[in-house]
Design a protein around this motif. Sequence first.
Motif, PDB file in Angstrom:
ATOM      1  N   ASN A   1      34.644  38.786  33.150  1.00 32.00           N
ATOM      2  CA  ASN A   1      34.697  38.792  34.456  1.00 32.00           C
ATOM      3  C   ASN A   1      36.258  38.533  35.006  1.00 32.00           C
ATOM      4  O   ASN A   1      36.495  38.772  36.343  1.00 32.00           O
ATOM      5  N   ARG A   2      37.024  38.205  34.112  1.00 36.58           N
ATOM      6  CA  ARG A   2      38.386  38.129  34.581  1.00 36.58           C
ATOM      7  C   ARG A   2      39.303  39.358  34.262  1.00 36.58           C
ATOM      8  O   ARG A   2      40.452  39.364  34.450  1.00 36.58           O
ATOM      9  N   ARG A   3      38.687  40.354  33.671  1.00 38.23           N
ATOM     10  CA  ARG A   3      39.435  41.659  33.177  1.00 38.23           C
ATOM     11  C   ARG A   3      38.660  42.832  33.629  1.00 38.23           C
ATOM     12  O   ARG A   3      38.454  43.622  32.881  1.00 38.23           O
ATOM     13  N   LYS A   4      38.543  43.088  35.063  1.00 38.43           N
ATOM     14  CA  LYS A   4      38.141  44.062  35.581  1.00 38.43           C
ATOM     15  C   LYS A   4      39.078  45.330  35.413  1.00 38.43           C
ATOM     16  O   LYS A   4      38.735  46.519  35.395  1.00 38.43           O
ATOM     17  N   TYR A   5      40.370  44.939  35.629  1.00 38.68           N
ATOM     18  CA  TYR A   5      41.430  46.034  35.145  1.00 38.68           C
ATOM     19  C   TYR A   5      42.108  45.498  33.855  1.00 38.68           C
ATOM     20  O   TYR A   5      42.236  44.254  33.583  1.00 38.68           O
ATOM     21  N   LEU A   6      42.632  46.567  33.292  1.00 35.76           N
ATOM     22  CA  LEU A   6      43.450  46.362  32.086  1.00 35.76           C
ATOM     23  C   LEU A   6      44.503  47.530  32.246  1.00 35.76           C
ATOM     24  O   LEU A   6      44.367  48.608  32.700  1.00 35.76           O
TER      25      LEU A   6
ATOM     26  N   SER B   1      39.812  50.687  34.346  1.00 37.24           N
ATOM     27  CA  SER B   1      38.903  49.781  34.975  1.00 37.24           C
ATOM     28  C   SER B   1      37.830  49.652  34.105  1.00 37.24           C
ATOM     29  O   SER B   1      37.623  50.404  33.282  1.00 37.24           O
ATOM     30  N   THR B   2      36.991  48.727  34.403  1.00 40.30           N
ATOM     31  CA  THR B   2      35.796  48.297  33.646  1.00 40.30           C
ATOM     32  C   THR B   2      34.896  49.711  33.543  1.00 40.30           C
ATOM     33  O   THR B   2      34.212  49.931  32.769  1.00 40.30           O
ATOM     34  N   GLY B   3      34.784  50.222  34.828  1.00 41.40           N
ATOM     35  CA  GLY B   3      33.954  51.653  34.956  1.00 41.40           C
ATOM     36  C   GLY B   3      34.758  52.781  34.123  1.00 41.40           C
ATOM     37  O   GLY B   3      33.789  53.667  34.012  1.00 41.40           O
ATOM     38  N   GLY B   4      35.775  52.549  33.685  1.00 39.82           N
ATOM     39  CA  GLY B   4      36.456  53.605  32.687  1.00 39.82           C
ATOM     40  C   GLY B   4      37.385  54.818  33.446  1.00 39.82           C
ATOM     41  O   GLY B   4      38.021  55.540  32.980  1.00 39.82           O
TER      42      GLY B   4
ATOM     43  N   GLU C   1      41.357  40.789  38.101  1.00 39.89           N
ATOM     44  CA  GLU C   1      40.149  40.493  38.354  1.00 39.89           C
ATOM     45  C   GLU C   1      39.579  41.419  39.647  1.00 39.89           C
ATOM     46  O   GLU C   1      38.473  41.238  40.232  1.00 39.89           O
ATOM     47  N   GLY C   2      40.342  42.397  39.987  1.00 42.28           N
ATOM     48  CA  GLY C   2      39.961  43.365  40.968  1.00 42.28           C
ATOM     49  C   GLY C   2      38.802  44.030  40.783  1.00 42.28           C
ATOM     50  O   GLY C   2      38.109  43.949  39.759  1.00 42.28           O
ATOM     51  N   ILE C   3      38.284  44.931  41.649  1.00 42.46           N
ATOM     52  CA  ILE C   3      37.357  45.805  41.729  1.00 42.46           C
ATOM     53  C   ILE C   3      37.668  47.278  42.042  1.00 42.46           C
ATOM     54  O   ILE C   3      38.676  47.306  42.513  1.00 42.46           O
ATOM     55  N   GLY C   4      36.973  48.116  41.259  1.00 43.77           N
ATOM     56  CA  GLY C   4      37.403  49.689  41.653  1.00 43.77           C
ATOM     57  C   GLY C   4      38.122  50.299  40.726  1.00 43.77           C
ATOM     58  O   GLY C   4      38.084  49.553  39.774  1.00 43.77           O
ATOM     59  N   ILE C   5      38.741  51.207  41.385  1.00 44.15           N
ATOM     60  CA  ILE C   5      39.757  51.618  40.220  1.00 44.15           C
ATOM     61  C   ILE C   5      41.150  50.903  40.053  1.00 44.15           C
ATOM     62  O   ILE C   5      41.786  50.461  41.192  1.00 44.15           O
ATOM     63  N   ALA C   6      41.470  50.748  38.963  1.00 49.04           N
ATOM     64  CA  ALA C   6      42.351  49.941  38.730  1.00 49.04           C
ATOM     65  C   ALA C   6      44.062  50.519  39.281  1.00 49.04           C
ATOM     66  O   ALA C   6      44.092  51.862  39.015  1.00 49.04           O
TER      67      ALA C   6
END
Length: 124
Positions: free
Chosen positions: A29-34, A52-55, A99-104
């Motif tokens: 939950n803390r690594r939505k972006y890498l 991002s988490t979604g790839g 920790e963000g959301i969407g596209i990194a």
Amino acid sequence: QGQLVESGGGSVQAGGSLRLSCAVSISTNRRKYLGWFHQAPGKGREGVATISTGGSISYADSVKGRFTISQDNDKNTIYLQMKSLKAEDAGMYYCAAGEGIGIAPLRASAFQYWGQGTQVTVSS
């Protein structure tokens, strides 16, 4: 809070290749972006590639077609494959998580957790 540990830096001749690795020990939950960031001597930290988490993947224009970011979820590791290295690619490379959301984004301020960096030297 966990940590990120980079490896794989070193010295290479212009035109050569390196693969950087980053072991990620941060909760999901803390690594939505890498992402990977580059800091040349005397300059600020700039985004190179993020995932991002979604790839979704983003690349800086300067590395498109030369660098590839990837992740191995089983190993909790991200990689940066760098090819056709140029003198301007030299510097410190940092792995980061956010920790963000969407596209990194490629913006360093969007990332909260950072590794210590690994040095890349490119000789002509």
